[in-house]
Design a protein around this motif. Structure first.
Motif, short mmCIF file in Angstrom:
data_model
loop_
_atom_site.label_atom_id
_atom_site.label_comp_id
_atom_site.label_asym_id
_atom_site.label_seq_id
_atom_site.Cartn_x
_atom_site.Cartn_y
_atom_site.Cartn_z
N MET A 61 11.51 46.24 8.60
CA MET A 61 11.77 46.10 10.03
C MET A 61 12.21 44.67 10.30
O MET A 61 11.69 43.72 9.71
N LYS A 62 13.16 44.50 11.21
CA LYS A 62 13.62 43.17 11.57
C LYS A 62 12.52 42.43 12.34
O LYS A 62 11.84 43.04 13.17
N PRO A 63 12.36 41.14 12.09
CA PRO A 63 11.37 40.37 12.86
C PRO A 63 11.73 40.36 14.34
O PRO A 63 12.91 40.41 14.70
N PHE A 64 10.72 40.34 15.19
CA PHE A 64 10.97 40.16 16.61
C PHE A 64 9.83 39.36 17.23
O PHE A 64 8.72 39.30 16.68
N ASN A 89 6.52 39.82 11.52
CA ASN A 89 7.31 39.90 10.30
C ASN A 89 6.76 41.02 9.42
O ASN A 89 5.55 41.06 9.15
N ASN A 128 9.89 43.94 4.56
CA ASN A 128 11.27 43.82 5.05
C ASN A 128 11.89 45.16 5.45
O ASN A 128 13.11 45.36 5.29
#
Length: 340
Positions: free
Chosen positions: A160-163, A154, A158
């Motif tokens: 970058m999108k979580p993966f 995370n 914010n």
């Protein structure tokens, strides 16, 4: 009697609280084979742009264990390594769990080996490197243990999108040395042949097995030297790590070592010094004895795609054919071995 029960009950609650809040055992952490679910939140952009070594930044982590233990705490995290910092979505990480009152403080600083990118193929490469460590564990106790984790990344800003992706921790080097009755020493310049000869032969043959040319004893490159506590004059043991540039993993970013004269990383080159046939046969016997265990380890590792598992076993089968051919052994490990 009733009064005593009222006294006992709070004591039981207190004991239960103390047990649930115990510091994690750093040795058991790496002998447990169960998967850890983990989330980490930090400024990912700062990790990507930081070029200096040993620079740490705040992060929040949560580790969820299979026994329903959940530990959340603040830690420090830093980028490590050199090569992958310039090519990967997130660089390899060092997590510092030390801190007052931390249940994870016993883990010290741990390397977290992560995918170069967020795609499924990047994850498969991580799983293959994890297997390389587990294979060497079967062959040699003086080796780095690893623990598989499934990490959700995370970005605290914010951006970058979580993966989520599989990764693994590598045992702290001081812990690895300690459980083997040794101490570690950093940045000690030792010639390759000034190390424990039997261990050096094992390491060189294993690196040949997985086709890894990315190591050097004198340069302290992807090896750790550990020294006997009780016998200070004894030659140090060589412990290898970082196998992502090996042919066994066969990462797209891995390039063949120009000094070896190979065209691909899957082409094996023996980087050890010459050994007598008797010495080699003694080490080869260890590899033959553990062959079925190694193959079973790979074929039962269902997180790796079935085709990748079969390819891995076929790749290792070529190694076993080589060590069972005395003419090839003489040519590769004796006549054409390095001399300087």
């Amino acid at each position: 009697m009733k009064k005593k029960s009222w006294i006992t009950f709070p004591l039981l609650l207190l004991c239960s609280h103390l047990i649930s809040g115990q510091v994690i055992d750093s040795v058991k952490f790496f002998t447990d084979e169960t998967l850890i679910e983990m989330s980490i939140s930090t400024d990912i952009k700062a990790l990507q742009t930081e070029k200096k070594l040993d620079v740490f930044q705040p992060a929040d982590v949560t580790l969820s264990f299979q026994d329903n233990q959940v530990i959340t705490q603040k830690i420090a995290v830093g980028a490590r390594g050199h090569f992958r910092r310039d090519f990967c979505t997130i660089p390899p990480l060092m997590l510092n769990f030390r801190g007052p009152g931390s249940r994870l403080s016993s883990l010290g600083k741990l390397k977290l080996v992560i995918g170069c990118g967020s795609k499924a193929d990047d994850e498969q490469l991580i799983l293959k490197e994890y297997l390389a460590y587990k294979m060497y564990n079967l062959l040699e106790e003086k080796s780095f243990r690893v623990r598989l984790v499934r990490v959700t990344y995370n970005d605290s800003r914010n951006k970058m999108k979580p993966f989520t992706q599989y990764a693994f921790f590598i045992e702290d080097d001081a812990d690895m040395a300690r459980r083997n009755g040794c101490i570690k020493k950093d940045k000690v310049q030792v010639l390759t042949e000034s190390t424990n000869r039997d261990m050096m032969t094992m390491v060189a043959v294993f690196e040949y097995m997985i086709s890894n040319g990315d190591w050097s004893v004198p340069n302290n490159h992807n090896i750790k030297l550990i020294f006997e506590k009780k016998i200070p004059a004894a030659l140090p043991y060589v412990v290898p790590y970082d196998f992502d540039h090996s042919g066994f993993v066969n990462a797209g970013y891995a390039l063949p070592n120009e000094l070896l004269g190979t065209e691909t990383v899957t082409e094996r080159v023996y980087r050890g010094f010459p050994r007598e046939m008797e010495e080699l046969e003694s080490v080869f016997a260890e590899f033959r004895q553990k062959k079925e265990s190694i193959y079973s380890l790979i074929m039962n590792f269902s997180l790796l795609k079935e085709r990748a598992r079969k390819d891995a076993v076929e790749y290792l089968e070529d190694f076993y054919k080589t060590i069972n051919n005395k003419n090839q052994v003489k040519s590769i490990f004796i006549d054409n071995a390095r001399t300087k």
